[in-house]
Design an enzyme around this catalytic site. Structure first.
Site, PDB file in Angstrom:
ATOM      1  NE  ARG A  60      -2.380   1.211   3.628  1.00  0.00           N
ATOM      2  CZ  ARG A  60      -3.072   1.125   4.760  1.00  0.00           C
ATOM      3  NH1 ARG A  60      -4.369   0.859   4.726  1.00  0.00           N
ATOM      4  NH2 ARG A  60      -2.491   1.304   5.924  1.00  0.00           N
ATOM      5  NE  ARG A 113      10.207  20.273 -12.024  1.00  0.00           N
ATOM      6  CZ  ARG A 113      10.020  21.100 -13.046  1.00  0.00           C
ATOM      7  NH1 ARG A 113      10.213  20.687 -14.276  1.00  0.00           N
ATOM      8  NH2 ARG A 113       9.641  22.357 -12.839  1.00  0.00           N
ATOM      9  CE  LYS A 159      -2.140   4.879   6.992  1.00  0.00           C
ATOM     10  NZ  LYS A 159      -3.330   5.480   7.581  1.00  0.00           N
ATOM     11  CD  GLU A 192     -11.708   6.397   4.799  1.00  0.00           C
ATOM     12  OE1 GLU A 192     -11.151   5.348   5.158  1.00  0.00           O
ATOM     13  OE2 GLU A 192     -11.159   7.254   4.093  1.00  0.00           O
TER      14      GLU A 192
HETATM   15  N1  PMP Z   1      -9.269   4.948   6.886  1.00  0.00           N
HETATM   16  C1  PMP Z   1      -8.443   5.940   7.265  1.00  0.00           C
HETATM   17  C2  PMP Z   1      -8.731   7.323   6.806  1.00  0.00           C
HETATM   18  C3  PMP Z   1      -7.328   5.674   8.071  1.00  0.00           C
HETATM   19  O1  PMP Z   1      -6.509   6.662   8.434  1.00  0.00           O
HETATM   20  C4  PMP Z   1      -7.098   4.353   8.499  1.00  0.00           C
HETATM   21  C5  PMP Z   1      -5.897   4.025   9.342  1.00  0.00           C
HETATM   22  N2  PMP Z   1      -5.906   4.672  10.583  1.00  0.00           N
HETATM   23  C6  PMP Z   1      -8.010   3.351   8.110  1.00  0.00           C
HETATM   24  C7  PMP Z   1      -9.069   3.682   7.283  1.00  0.00           C
HETATM   25  C8  PMP Z   1      -7.802   1.921   8.528  1.00  0.00           C
HETATM   26  O2  PMP Z   1      -6.715   1.382   7.830  1.00  0.00           O
HETATM   27  P1  PMP Z   1      -5.786   0.241   8.451  1.00  0.00           P
HETATM   28  O3  PMP Z   1      -6.678  -0.895   8.773  1.00  0.00           O
HETATM   29  O4  PMP Z   1      -4.797  -0.049   7.386  1.00  0.00           O
HETATM   30  O5  PMP Z   1      -5.156   0.822   9.685  1.00  0.00           O
END
Ligand code: PMP
Length: 300
Positions: A60, A113, A159, A192
């Site tokens: 990831r 850059r 991320k 989420e």
């Molecule tokens: N969504 C967001 C925005 C996050 O920052 C995270 C991690 N804290 C997750 C979902 C969960 O991801 P993971 O299971 O890889 O920690």
């Protein structure tokens, strides 16, 4: 006789190939990770000397870096070794590990850059466990007014170090006295939470939104999907609305730090019978089993 205070172990941070005591660990104020949030990161977990799903985390990280045209000047194996060395240096068997790759030091302009060498650092520290009561009672959350980033603007699958969108939702939650907030995408579909993925259980089936609606491809999310298959809970990715959550039998959030945390109320609506459900319990148990075997072992 006076008791001597217990000596707390020094925490060491890995920065660009060297370890520094926490108090001396620093990076340039011209680092674009700091100036612009230009960089990517991972939050990982080790359980009793096993670095959980490290390969998935590194995949990831590489995908995030690829999406922002950031070339990581190391191999995945190198960064796996960095994570393990940081855990070993800090003598940590059960820990939270933060691995960060920034664009590096540049000037005050945006131009990536100008940043010749990415900055890499890793922090390993004791995991701060959530209050066990939250897992047995479940949590209450609200819906944030802040919309999750549009995937064509900043894709939530990246991320990145730019977490302002999530922080705005977190502020809404804490201002209202809740620990987290649900985020919807611009069409009103469930994306989420501010730092976790969302699942529901309805008629014995497990659902979570596809990541293209605007959610991170959580490593815990992936692990839950895998264990659901193993313990024969039917699973499907599905577009979800708040209405689906209000009328779910069970709801829970997943994330590396919190693992699987039940949600029993959303915007004042009681979910199911207002208690963490059986499916959530089974998935939590199966996830616990996975954390004992799925990863790379290291010695202290
Ligand atoms: N969504 C967001 C925005 C996050 O920052 C995270 C991690 N804290 C997750 C979902 C969960 O991801 P993971 O299971 O890889 O920690």
């Amino acid at each position: 006789m006076k008791k001597r205070a217990a000596k707390t172990a020094e925490n060491y941070i890995f920065i660009n190939g060297k370890f520094f005591p926490k108090a001396e660990a620093s990076i340039s104020v011209f680092d674009h990770g700091l100036l612009y949030g230009d960089g990517v990161f991972e939050g990982m977990r080790s359980y009793n000397g096993l670095l959980f799903r490290i390969e998935e985390h590194l995949d990831r990280l590489w995908e995030s870096a690829q999406a922002i045209l950031l070339k990581i000047p190391y191999s995945k194996k190198d960064l796996q070794d960095v994570c393990i060395a940081t855990l070993q240096k800090n003598k940590l068997k059960d820990a939270y590990i933060r691995l960060v790759v920034t664009r590096g030091t540049g000037d005050l302009g945006l131009d990536p850059r100008k940043c010749k060498v990415p900055t890499i650092f890793a922090i390993a520290d004791k995991i701060e466990l959530y209050d066990p009561a939250l897992y047995s009672q479940g949590i209450e959350i609200i819906t944030a007014a802040t919309t999750r980033n549009h995937p064509e603007a900043i894709n939530p699958c990246i991320k990145s170090l730019n977490y302002l969108n999530n922080i705005l939702a977190k502020i809404e939650a804490t201002n209202a006295g809740y620990c987290d907030a649900l985020m919807l995408n611009k069409d009103g579909y469930v994306a989420e939470c501010s730092g976790a993925n969302v699942f529901i259980v309805k008629e014995g089936n497990l659902f979570t939104p596809p990541t293209y609606v605007g959610a991170l491809k959580g490593i815990t999310r992936g692990a839950i999907i895998d264990v659901a298959k193993k313990i024969k809970i039917p699973f499907q990715e599905k577009i979800l609305t708040r209405h689906d959550l209000f009328n779910a039998e069970e709801c829970f959030l997943t994330g590396t730090a919190a693992e699987i945390i039940p949600v029993v109320k959303l915007d004042g609506r009681v979910i199911g019978n207002g208690k963490p459900g059986e499916t959530t319990h089974s998935l939590r148990r199966a996830f616990g089993d996975l954390t004992r075997v799925d990863g790379v072992r290291y010695k202290i």
